[in-house]
Design a protein around this motif. Structure first.
Motif, mmCIF file in Angstrom:
data_model
loop_
_atom_site.group_PDB
_atom_site.id
_atom_site.type_symbol
_atom_site.label_atom_id
_atom_site.label_comp_id
_atom_site.label_asym_id
_atom_site.label_seq_id
_atom_site.Cartn_x
_atom_site.Cartn_y
_atom_site.Cartn_z
ATOM 1 N N ASP A 186 0.822 -1.211 0.000
ATOM 2 C CA ASP A 186 0.000 0.000 0.000
ATOM 3 C C ASP A 186 0.858 1.264 0.000
ATOM 4 O OD1 ASP A 186 -2.273 -1.508 -0.010
ATOM 5 O OD2 ASP A 186 -2.701 -1.293 2.123
ATOM 6 N N ILE A 187 1.883 1.288 0.842
ATOM 7 C CA ILE A 187 2.706 2.487 0.961
ATOM 8 C C ILE A 187 3.516 2.717 -0.315
ATOM 9 C CG2 ILE A 187 4.651 1.278 2.047
ATOM 10 C CD1 ILE A 187 5.043 3.778 3.791
ATOM 11 N N THR A 188 3.958 1.640 -0.956
ATOM 12 C CA THR A 188 4.685 1.767 -2.220
ATOM 13 C C THR A 188 3.781 2.318 -3.310
ATOM 14 O OG1 THR A 188 6.104 -0.095 -1.614
ATOM 15 C CG2 THR A 188 6.023 0.511 -3.944
ATOM 16 N N HIS A 189 2.557 1.835 -3.350
ATOM 17 C CA HIS A 189 1.593 2.316 -4.342
ATOM 18 C C HIS A 189 1.329 3.807 -4.154
ATOM 19 C CE1 HIS A 189 -2.541 1.613 -6.455
ATOM 20 N NE2 HIS A 189 -1.670 2.228 -7.233
ATOM 21 N N ALA A 190 1.168 4.239 -2.897
ATOM 22 C CA ALA A 190 0.925 5.657 -2.625
ATOM 23 C C ALA A 190 2.107 6.512 -3.081
ATOM 24 C CB ALA A 190 0.663 5.858 -1.137
ATOM 25 N N ARG A 191 3.312 6.037 -2.842
ATOM 26 C CA ARG A 191 4.495 6.789 -3.275
ATOM 27 C C ARG A 191 4.579 6.853 -4.794
ATOM 28 N NH1 ARG A 191 8.171 3.662 1.161
ATOM 29 N NH2 ARG A 191 7.992 5.174 2.883
ATOM 30 N N GLN A 192 4.256 5.754 -5.466
ATOM 31 C CA GLN A 192 4.300 5.743 -6.927
ATOM 32 C C GLN A 192 3.287 6.710 -7.523
ATOM 33 O OE1 GLN A 192 3.638 1.610 -7.836
ATOM 34 N NE2 GLN A 192 5.787 1.039 -7.544
ATOM 35 N N GLY B 111 5.380 15.670 6.628
ATOM 36 C CA GLY B 111 5.243 16.675 7.676
ATOM 37 C C GLY B 111 4.043 16.458 8.572
ATOM 38 N N GLY B 112 3.676 15.207 8.792
ATOM 39 C CA GLY B 112 2.564 14.895 9.682
ATOM 40 C C GLY B 112 1.198 14.977 9.038
ATOM 41 N N ARG B 113 1.148 15.153 7.727
ATOM 42 C CA ARG B 113 -0.155 15.264 7.058
ATOM 43 C C ARG B 113 -0.880 13.925 6.979
ATOM 44 N NH1 ARG B 113 2.984 19.313 5.039
ATOM 45 N NH2 ARG B 113 1.954 21.271 4.430
ATOM 46 N N VAL B 114 -0.134 12.838 6.866
ATOM 47 C CA VAL B 114 -0.741 11.502 6.870
ATOM 48 C C VAL B 114 -0.741 10.987 8.306
ATOM 49 C CG1 VAL B 114 -0.582 9.131 6.036
ATOM 50 C CG2 VAL B 114 -0.003 11.034 4.513
ATOM 51 N N VAL B 115 -1.925 10.708 8.828
ATOM 52 C CA VAL B 115 -2.087 10.272 10.216
ATOM 53 C C VAL B 115 -2.403 8.784 10.217
ATOM 54 C CG1 VAL B 115 -3.338 10.614 12.372
ATOM 55 C CG2 VAL B 115 -2.951 12.554 10.824
ATOM 56 N N THR B 116 -1.559 8.005 10.872
ATOM 57 C CA THR B 116 -1.726 6.556 10.949
ATOM 58 C C THR B 116 -1.899 6.135 12.407
ATOM 59 O OG1 THR B 116 0.688 6.296 11.005
ATOM 60 C CG2 THR B 116 -0.391 6.137 8.854
ATOM 61 N N PRO B 117 -2.298 4.890 12.662
ATOM 62 C CA PRO B 117 -2.450 4.433 14.048
ATOM 63 C C PRO B 117 -1.136 4.563 14.814
ATOM 64 C CG PRO B 117 -3.436 2.865 12.536
ATOM 65 C CD PRO B 117 -2.691 3.849 11.697
ATOM 66 N N PRO B 118 -1.196 4.774 16.123
ATOM 67 C CA PRO B 118 0.032 4.947 16.906
ATOM 68 C C PRO B 118 0.874 3.675 16.941
ATOM 69 C CG PRO B 118 -1.866 4.698 18.355
ATOM 70 C CD PRO B 118 -2.410 4.828 16.962
ATOM 71 N N HIS B 119 2.190 3.867 16.938
ATOM 72 C CA HIS B 119 3.108 2.736 17.068
ATOM 73 C C HIS B 119 3.070 2.197 18.501
ATOM 74 C CE1 HIS B 119 5.256 2.910 13.193
ATOM 75 N NE2 HIS B 119 5.073 4.218 13.262
ATOM 76 N N ARG B 120 3.331 0.919 18.627
ATOM 77 C CA ARG B 120 3.485 0.325 19.957
ATOM 78 C C ARG B 120 4.917 0.538 20.432
ATOM 79 N NH1 ARG B 120 -0.257 -2.983 22.187
ATOM 80 N NH2 ARG B 120 1.381 -3.762 23.555
ATOM 81 N N LYS B 121 5.076 1.120 21.603
ATOM 82 C CA LYS B 121 6.408 1.336 22.158
ATOM 83 C C LYS B 121 6.895 0.127 22.944
ATOM 84 C CE LYS B 121 5.919 6.356 22.440
ATOM 85 N NZ LYS B 121 5.967 7.553 23.324
ATOM 86 N N PHE B 122 5.952 -0.695 23.386
ATOM 87 C CA PHE B 122 6.305 -1.905 24.122
ATOM 88 C C PHE B 122 5.904 -3.111 23.277
ATOM 89 C CE2 PHE B 122 5.719 1.318 27.344
ATOM 90 C CZ PHE B 122 6.757 1.091 28.243
ATOM 91 N N LYS B 123 6.874 -3.928 22.898
ATOM 92 C CA LYS B 123 6.561 -5.126 22.134
ATOM 93 C C LYS B 123 5.918 -6.196 23.006
ATOM 94 C CE LYS B 123 8.233 -3.577 18.273
ATOM 95 N NZ LYS B 123 7.350 -3.300 17.115
ATOM 96 N N LYS B 124 6.343 -6.266 24.258
ATOM 97 C CA LYS B 124 5.773 -7.231 25.192
ATOM 98 C C LYS B 124 5.934 -6.695 26.608
ATOM 99 C CE LYS B 124 10.080 -9.934 25.112
ATOM 100 N NZ LYS B 124 10.656 -11.276 24.907
ATOM 101 N N ASN B 125 5.185 -7.287 27.523
ATOM 102 C CA ASN B 125 5.203 -6.886 28.938
ATOM 103 C C ASN B 125 4.898 -5.398 29.108
ATOM 104 O OD1 ASN B 125 5.977 -9.538 29.633
ATOM 105 N ND2 ASN B 125 8.152 -9.028 29.383
ATOM 106 N N ALA B 126 3.935 -4.901 28.333
ATOM 107 C CA ALA B 126 3.568 -3.489 28.435
ATOM 108 C C ALA B 126 2.772 -3.246 29.712
ATOM 109 C CB ALA B 126 2.736 -3.080 27.228
ATOM 110 N N TYR C 184 0.262 2.339 5.868
ATOM 111 C CA TYR C 184 0.871 3.575 5.371
ATOM 112 C C TYR C 184 1.782 4.225 6.408
ATOM 113 C CZ TYR C 184 -2.637 3.174 1.685
ATOM 114 O OH TYR C 184 -3.410 2.721 0.644
ATOM 115 N N GLN C 185 2.110 3.511 7.482
ATOM 116 C CA GLN C 185 3.005 4.080 8.485
ATOM 117 C C GLN C 185 4.364 4.382 7.860
ATOM 118 O OE1 GLN C 185 2.931 1.299 11.757
ATOM 119 N NE2 GLN C 185 1.292 2.401 12.793
ATOM 120 N N GLY C 186 4.833 5.572 8.076
ATOM 121 C CA GLY C 186 6.059 6.049 7.451
ATOM 122 C C GLY C 186 5.807 7.254 6.564
ATOM 123 N N LEU C 187 4.575 7.368 6.044
ATOM 124 C CA LEU C 187 4.249 8.521 5.210
ATOM 125 C C LEU C 187 4.105 9.795 6.036
ATOM 126 C CD1 LEU C 187 1.671 7.225 2.562
ATOM 127 C CD2 LEU C 187 4.136 7.517 2.347
#
Length: 252
Positions: free
Chosen positions: A132-138, A167-182, A159-162
Protein backbone atom coordinates in the motif's frame (compact mmCIF):
# COMPACT_ATOMS: atom_id res chain seq x y z
CA UNK A 1 -27.19 -0.31 -31.47
CA UNK A 2 -28.25 3.23 -30.66
CA UNK A 3 -26.26 5.11 -28.03
CA UNK A 4 -28.88 4.70 -25.29
CA UNK A 5 -28.89 0.91 -25.71
CA UNK A 6 -25.09 0.79 -25.70
CA UNK A 7 -24.99 2.84 -22.51
CA UNK A 8 -27.68 0.70 -20.87
CA UNK A 9 -25.82 -2.50 -21.75
CA UNK A 10 -22.61 -1.09 -20.24
CA UNK A 11 -24.35 -0.03 -17.02
CA UNK A 12 -26.07 -3.40 -16.59
CA UNK A 13 -22.78 -5.19 -17.18
CA UNK A 14 -20.94 -3.07 -14.59
CA UNK A 15 -23.69 -3.08 -11.97
CA UNK A 16 -24.91 -6.67 -12.18
CA UNK A 17 -22.08 -8.50 -13.93
CA UNK A 18 -24.34 -9.76 -16.72
CA UNK A 19 -22.26 -11.53 -19.35
CA UNK A 20 -21.92 -10.32 -22.92
CA UNK A 21 -23.78 -13.40 -24.21
CA UNK A 22 -26.85 -12.65 -22.09
CA UNK A 23 -26.81 -8.97 -23.02
CA UNK A 24 -26.62 -9.93 -26.69
CA UNK A 25 -29.79 -12.00 -26.26
CA UNK A 26 -31.57 -9.17 -24.46
CA UNK A 27 -30.78 -6.61 -27.14
CA UNK A 28 -31.10 -9.09 -30.03
CA UNK A 29 -27.63 -8.35 -31.40
CA UNK A 30 -24.42 -10.27 -31.88
CA UNK A 31 -22.10 -10.80 -28.91
CA UNK A 32 -19.31 -8.89 -30.64
CA UNK A 33 -21.59 -5.85 -30.84
CA UNK A 34 -22.03 -5.85 -27.06
CA UNK A 35 -18.30 -6.34 -26.50
CA UNK A 36 -17.48 -3.43 -28.79
CA UNK A 37 -20.11 -1.17 -27.17
CA UNK A 38 -18.85 -1.85 -23.64
CA UNK A 39 -15.24 -1.46 -24.74
CA UNK A 40 -16.00 1.96 -26.23
CA UNK A 41 -18.14 3.36 -23.39
CA UNK A 42 -16.20 2.06 -20.40
CA UNK A 43 -13.20 4.43 -20.93
CA UNK A 44 -15.58 7.36 -21.44
CA UNK A 45 -17.26 6.69 -18.10
CA UNK A 46 -13.86 6.29 -16.42
CA UNK A 47 -12.69 9.65 -17.82
CA UNK A 48 -15.62 11.48 -16.18
CA UNK A 49 -13.92 11.50 -12.80
CA UNK A 50 -15.60 11.60 -9.39
CA UNK A 51 -18.38 14.16 -8.97
CA UNK A 52 -18.16 16.40 -5.88
CA UNK A 53 -20.67 19.07 -6.97
CA UNK A 54 -22.81 19.76 -10.04
CA UNK A 55 -20.38 20.45 -12.87
CA UNK A 56 -17.32 19.79 -10.67
CA UNK A 57 -15.36 16.55 -11.03
CA UNK A 58 -12.01 15.28 -9.76
CA UNK A 59 -9.94 13.25 -12.20
CA UNK A 60 -6.42 13.21 -10.72
CA UNK A 61 -4.89 12.83 -7.28
CA UNK A 62 -3.53 16.39 -7.53
CA UNK A 63 -7.06 17.72 -8.02
CA UNK A 64 -8.21 15.73 -4.98
CA UNK A 65 -5.49 17.23 -2.76
CA UNK A 66 -6.31 20.74 -3.99
CA UNK A 67 -10.03 20.15 -3.39
CA UNK A 68 -9.48 18.89 0.16
CA UNK A 69 -7.15 21.79 0.91
CA UNK A 70 -9.54 24.41 -0.45
CA UNK A 71 -12.57 22.96 1.37
CA UNK A 72 -10.73 22.23 4.62
CA UNK A 73 -11.90 18.62 4.64
CA UNK A 74 -10.10 15.52 5.86
CA UNK A 75 -9.24 12.82 3.35
CA UNK A 76 -9.11 9.09 4.03
CA UNK A 77 -7.09 6.60 1.96
CA UNK A 78 -7.03 2.83 1.81
CA UNK A 79 -6.12 0.11 -0.64
CA UNK A 80 -8.65 -2.37 -1.96
CA UNK A 81 -8.03 -5.61 -3.83
CA UNK A 82 -10.10 -7.09 -6.65
CA UNK A 83 -9.73 -10.74 -7.58
CA UNK A 84 -8.74 -11.44 -11.17
CA UNK A 85 -7.93 -14.46 -13.30
CA UNK A 86 -4.61 -16.17 -12.73
CA UNK A 87 -2.06 -15.31 -15.43
CA UNK A 88 -1.22 -18.07 -17.89
CA UNK A 89 1.50 -20.55 -16.96
CA UNK A 90 4.96 -19.53 -18.08
CA UNK A 91 4.45 -15.76 -17.81
CA UNK A 92 7.34 -14.02 -16.10
CA UNK A 93 5.08 -11.73 -14.06
CA UNK A 94 2.72 -14.49 -12.93
CA UNK A 95 3.65 -14.33 -9.25
CA UNK A 96 3.33 -10.57 -8.81
CA UNK A 97 -0.48 -10.73 -8.91
CA UNK A 98 -0.60 -12.91 -5.78
CA UNK A 99 -1.78 -10.89 -2.80
CA UNK A 100 0.39 -11.11 0.29
CA UNK A 101 -2.71 -10.66 2.44
CA UNK A 102 -5.24 -13.01 0.85
CA UNK A 103 -2.89 -15.30 -1.13
CA UNK A 104 -5.14 -14.86 -4.17
CA UNK A 105 -4.59 -13.42 -7.64
CA UNK A 106 -5.72 -9.82 -7.51
CA UNK A 107 -5.06 -6.22 -8.48
CA UNK A 108 -5.00 -3.27 -6.09
CA UNK A 109 -6.31 0.29 -6.23
CA UNK A 110 -5.93 3.17 -3.77
CA UNK A 111 -9.29 4.69 -2.83
CA UNK A 112 -9.67 8.23 -1.48
CA UNK A 113 -12.84 9.43 0.27
CA UNK A 114 -13.77 12.44 2.36
CA UNK A 115 -14.67 12.23 6.04
CA UNK A 116 -18.25 11.25 5.12
CA UNK A 117 -17.17 8.34 2.94
CA UNK A 118 -17.94 10.00 -0.41
CA UNK A 119 -15.67 8.78 -3.20
CA UNK A 120 -13.13 11.28 -4.47
CA UNK A 121 -10.63 9.14 -6.36
CA UNK A 122 -9.72 5.59 -7.39
CA UNK A 123 -6.20 5.10 -8.66
CA UNK A 124 -5.07 3.00 -11.62
CA UNK A 125 -4.62 -0.60 -10.50
CA UNK A 126 -1.35 -2.32 -9.67
CA UNK A 127 -0.61 -6.02 -9.08
CA UNK A 128 -1.68 -7.05 -5.57
CA UNK A 129 1.89 -7.81 -4.48
CA UNK A 130 2.57 -4.05 -4.46
CA UNK A 131 2.50 -2.73 -0.87
CA UNK A 132 0.00 0.00 0.00
CA UNK A 133 2.71 2.49 0.96
CA UNK A 134 4.69 1.77 -2.22
CA UNK A 135 1.59 2.32 -4.34
CA UNK A 136 0.93 5.66 -2.62
CA UNK A 137 4.49 6.79 -3.28
CA UNK A 138 4.30 5.74 -6.93
CA UNK A 139 1.14 7.84 -7.31
CA UNK A 140 3.04 10.89 -6.04
CA UNK A 141 1.02 11.32 -2.85
CA UNK A 142 4.08 12.24 -0.77
CA UNK A 143 5.10 15.05 -3.12
CA UNK A 144 1.55 16.38 -3.49
CA UNK A 145 1.02 16.57 0.27
CA UNK A 146 4.47 17.96 1.06
CA UNK A 147 4.33 20.68 -1.62
CA UNK A 148 0.60 21.43 -1.65
CA UNK A 149 -1.91 22.90 0.81
CA UNK A 150 -2.16 21.48 4.30
CA UNK A 151 -4.46 18.46 4.18
CA UNK A 152 -5.03 15.89 6.91
CA UNK A 153 -5.17 12.37 5.48
CA UNK A 154 -6.15 9.39 7.61
CA UNK A 155 -4.67 5.99 6.79
CA UNK A 156 -4.23 2.55 8.33
CA UNK A 157 -1.04 0.88 9.53
CA UNK A 158 -0.10 -0.06 5.97
CA UNK A 159 0.87 3.58 5.37
CA UNK A 160 3.00 4.08 8.48
CA UNK A 161 6.06 6.05 7.45
CA UNK A 162 4.25 8.52 5.21
CA UNK A 163 3.59 10.81 8.17
CA UNK A 164 7.28 11.64 8.57
CA UNK A 165 7.67 12.17 4.81
CA UNK A 166 4.71 14.56 4.57
CA UNK A 167 5.24 16.68 7.68
CA UNK A 168 2.56 14.90 9.68
CA UNK A 169 -0.16 15.26 7.06
CA UNK A 170 -0.74 11.50 6.87
CA UNK A 171 -2.09 10.27 10.22
CA UNK A 172 -1.73 6.56 10.95
CA UNK A 173 -2.45 4.43 14.05
CA UNK A 174 0.03 4.95 16.91
CA UNK A 175 3.11 2.74 17.07
CA UNK A 176 3.48 0.33 19.96
CA UNK A 177 6.41 1.34 22.16
CA UNK A 178 6.30 -1.91 24.12
CA UNK A 179 6.56 -5.13 22.13
CA UNK A 180 5.77 -7.23 25.19
CA UNK A 181 5.20 -6.89 28.94
CA UNK A 182 3.57 -3.49 28.43
CA UNK A 183 2.17 -1.78 31.57
CA UNK A 184 -1.59 -1.87 31.97
CA UNK A 185 -1.88 1.91 31.71
CA UNK A 186 -0.05 1.83 28.36
CA UNK A 187 -2.27 -0.95 26.99
CA UNK A 188 -5.37 1.05 27.89
CA UNK A 189 -4.01 4.26 26.38
CA UNK A 190 -2.85 2.54 23.17
CA UNK A 191 -6.17 0.76 22.72
CA UNK A 192 -8.08 4.01 23.27
CA UNK A 193 -5.95 5.84 20.69
CA UNK A 194 -6.26 2.98 18.20
CA UNK A 195 -10.05 2.88 18.49
CA UNK A 196 -10.31 6.66 18.16
CA UNK A 197 -8.31 6.57 14.94
CA UNK A 198 -10.25 3.58 13.61
CA UNK A 199 -13.61 5.27 14.25
CA UNK A 200 -12.51 8.27 12.16
CA UNK A 201 -11.08 6.13 9.36
CA UNK A 202 -13.97 3.66 9.07
CA UNK A 203 -15.80 5.78 6.47
CA UNK A 204 -13.36 4.78 3.75
CA UNK A 205 -14.34 1.15 4.39
CA UNK A 206 -17.96 2.14 3.79
CA UNK A 207 -16.97 3.80 0.51
CA UNK A 208 -15.10 0.68 -0.61
CA UNK A 209 -18.07 -1.49 0.37
CA UNK A 210 -20.32 0.58 -1.90
CA UNK A 211 -17.81 0.07 -4.72
CA UNK A 212 -17.77 -3.69 -4.19
CA UNK A 213 -21.58 -3.79 -4.43
CA UNK A 214 -21.06 -3.45 -8.18
CA UNK A 215 -20.65 -6.97 -9.49
CA UNK A 216 -17.91 -5.97 -11.92
CA UNK A 217 -15.67 -5.37 -8.88
CA UNK A 218 -16.66 -8.44 -6.86
CA UNK A 219 -14.47 -10.67 -9.01
CA UNK A 220 -13.24 -9.93 -12.51
CA UNK A 221 -13.13 -12.78 -15.02
CA UNK A 222 -12.12 -10.71 -18.03
CA UNK A 223 -8.87 -9.11 -19.12
CA UNK A 224 -6.82 -7.56 -16.32
CA UNK A 225 -5.89 -4.66 -18.61
CA UNK A 226 -9.47 -3.37 -18.31
CA UNK A 227 -9.51 -3.16 -14.51
CA UNK A 228 -8.36 0.46 -14.27
CA UNK A 229 -11.18 1.62 -16.56
CA UNK A 230 -13.69 -0.57 -14.72
CA UNK A 231 -12.98 0.68 -11.19
CA UNK A 232 -12.73 4.31 -12.30
CA UNK A 233 -15.97 4.02 -14.29
CA UNK A 234 -17.77 2.55 -11.28
CA UNK A 235 -16.31 5.26 -9.03
CA UNK A 236 -17.52 7.95 -11.44
CA UNK A 237 -21.05 6.54 -11.52
CA UNK A 238 -21.21 5.94 -7.77
CA UNK A 239 -19.87 9.40 -6.86
CA UNK A 240 -22.45 11.00 -9.16
CA UNK A 241 -25.18 9.07 -7.34
CA UNK A 242 -23.79 10.06 -3.93
CA UNK A 243 -23.65 13.74 -4.88
CA UNK A 244 -27.22 13.66 -6.20
CA UNK A 245 -28.39 12.04 -2.96
CA UNK A 246 -26.68 14.72 -0.85
CA UNK A 247 -28.29 17.49 -2.92
CA UNK A 248 -31.72 15.88 -2.65
CA UNK A 249 -31.37 15.59 1.13
CA UNK A 250 -30.31 19.25 1.35
CA UNK A 251 -33.41 20.37 -0.57
CA UNK A 252 -35.83 18.40 1.61
Amino acid sequence: MVFVDRLLATLVHLRHGVTHDVLACWFAVDRSTITRAIGELRPLLAARGCTVAPGSRLRTLAEVVDYLGASGQTGIIDGTEIRVRRPAAGRKDREKFISGKNKQNAVKSMVVTDADGRLLFCSPVEPASCADITHARQLGLVRLLADGPFVEVLADAGYQGLGAQTGGRVVTPPHRKFKKNAPDWYEEMHERQRKAHSSRRIRVEHGIAHLKNWRALARHHGRREHMTDIIQAVAALLSHQQTATVLDDAHM
